[in-house]
Design a protein around this motif. Structure first.
Motif, short mmCIF file in Angstrom:
data_model
loop_
_atom_site.label_atom_id
_atom_site.label_comp_id
_atom_site.label_asym_id
_atom_site.label_seq_id
_atom_site.Cartn_x
_atom_site.Cartn_y
_atom_site.Cartn_z
N PHE A 83 0.84 -1.20 0.00
CA PHE A 83 0.00 0.00 0.00
C PHE A 83 0.87 1.24 0.00
O PHE A 83 2.03 1.20 0.44
CB PHE A 83 -0.96 0.03 1.21
N VAL A 84 0.31 2.32 -0.51
CA VAL A 84 0.94 3.64 -0.48
C VAL A 84 -0.16 4.65 -0.23
O VAL A 84 -1.21 4.59 -0.88
CB VAL A 84 1.65 3.98 -1.81
N VAL A 85 0.05 5.56 0.72
CA VAL A 85 -0.89 6.66 0.95
C VAL A 85 -0.12 7.95 1.13
O VAL A 85 0.97 7.96 1.69
CB VAL A 85 -1.83 6.42 2.16
N ARG A 86 -0.69 9.04 0.62
CA ARG A 86 -0.14 10.38 0.80
C ARG A 86 -1.31 11.33 1.06
O ARG A 86 -2.42 11.12 0.56
CB ARG A 86 0.62 10.84 -0.43
N LEU A 87 -1.04 12.40 1.77
CA LEU A 87 -2.07 13.41 2.03
C LEU A 87 -2.52 14.10 0.75
O LEU A 87 -3.66 14.51 0.62
CB LEU A 87 -1.56 14.46 3.03
N ASP A 88 -1.60 14.21 -0.20
CA ASP A 88 -1.89 14.84 -1.48
C ASP A 88 -1.38 13.94 -2.59
O ASP A 88 -0.41 13.20 -2.40
CB ASP A 88 -1.21 16.22 -1.55
N SER A 89 -1.99 14.02 -3.76
CA SER A 89 -1.59 13.16 -4.88
C SER A 89 -0.26 13.56 -5.51
O SER A 89 0.29 12.81 -6.30
CB SER A 89 -2.68 13.14 -5.94
N ALA A 92 5.89 12.55 -3.28
CA ALA A 92 6.31 12.63 -1.88
C ALA A 92 7.36 13.72 -1.71
O ALA A 92 8.25 13.89 -2.55
CB ALA A 92 6.87 11.29 -1.42
N SER A 93 7.25 14.46 -0.61
CA SER A 93 8.20 15.52 -0.29
C SER A 93 8.14 15.77 1.21
O SER A 93 7.33 15.17 1.92
CB SER A 93 7.83 16.80 -1.05
N ALA A 94 8.97 16.67 1.69
CA ALA A 94 8.98 17.01 3.11
C ALA A 94 7.61 17.53 3.56
O ALA A 94 7.21 17.33 4.71
CB ALA A 94 10.07 18.03 3.41
N SER A 95 6.88 18.18 2.67
CA SER A 95 5.57 18.71 3.02
C SER A 95 4.43 17.78 2.56
O SER A 95 3.26 18.11 2.72
CB SER A 95 5.37 20.10 2.43
N ALA A 130 6.80 -3.67 8.39
CA ALA A 130 7.08 -2.27 8.71
C ALA A 130 6.24 -1.31 7.86
O ALA A 130 5.94 -1.58 6.72
CB ALA A 130 8.56 -1.97 8.49
N VAL A 131 5.89 -0.19 8.48
CA VAL A 131 5.31 0.95 7.77
C VAL A 131 6.43 1.98 7.65
O VAL A 131 7.09 2.31 8.65
CB VAL A 131 4.10 1.54 8.54
N VAL A 132 6.65 2.46 6.43
CA VAL A 132 7.77 3.36 6.17
C VAL A 132 7.26 4.74 5.81
O VAL A 132 6.29 4.88 5.05
CB VAL A 132 8.63 2.80 4.99
N ARG A 133 7.91 5.76 6.37
CA ARG A 133 7.59 7.16 6.04
C ARG A 133 8.73 7.69 5.17
O ARG A 133 9.89 7.62 5.55
CB ARG A 133 7.48 7.99 7.31
N ALA A 134 8.37 8.20 3.98
CA ALA A 134 9.38 8.72 3.05
C ALA A 134 9.02 10.14 2.65
O ALA A 134 7.85 10.48 2.51
CB ALA A 134 9.47 7.83 1.82
#
Length: 136
Positions: A83-89, A92-95, A130-134
């Motif tokens: 799975f992959v989730v992001r707050l915005d489409s 991925a970035s610092a924000s 593991a769940v990874v934050r990138a």
């Protein structure tokens, strides 16, 4: 403090971009607390972190047409998928950190709702590993 309204989150399961169907996404992670209190703690409880776990909660608008959400999810039942989730489409970035890992597709509700409701599906899948934050 920055504020944010979720308008265009990204949701992927098993390599399938399901953002067009998703209207809610919630990733929760936690750590077991292990009691390691001894007499030398003078009556104060002492804890250490144990096993980590997580759950990916999703709500989809149902679509049973060929190649749509129901046809994508049904074959995944009982499997562990990435799975992959992001707050915005956006990328991925610092924000806009990306969270990824694997989940067990342990259920699917092809029919859910009452008279007059939109056809939707709510699910919660446990993480596996593991769940990874990138941020890149």
């Amino acid at each position: 403090m920055a504020k944010m309204v979720l308008l265009a989150s990204f949701v992927s399961l098993g390599g399938n971009d399901l953002s067009d169907y998703a209207r809610k996404a919630e990733l929760s992670v936690e750590v077991e607390d292990k009691d390691v209190t001894t007499y030398t703690s003078l009556g104060w409880k002492v804890v250490l972190g144990g096993l980590k776990s997580g759950e990916l909660g999703l709500e989809f608008l149902q679509d049973v047409a060929a190649t749509k959400i129901d046809a994508i999810m049904w074959p995944l039942l009982g499997t562990v998928v990435p799975f992959v989730v992001r707050l915005d489409s956006a990328v991925a970035s610092a924000s806009n950190p990306q969270y990824s890992g694997s989940v067990l597709i342990n259920g699917w509700n092809p029919i859910e709702g009452s008279v007059g409701d939109e056809a939707s599906v709510s699910v919660g899948y446990p993480t596996s590993g593991a769940v990874v934050r990138a941020v890149a």
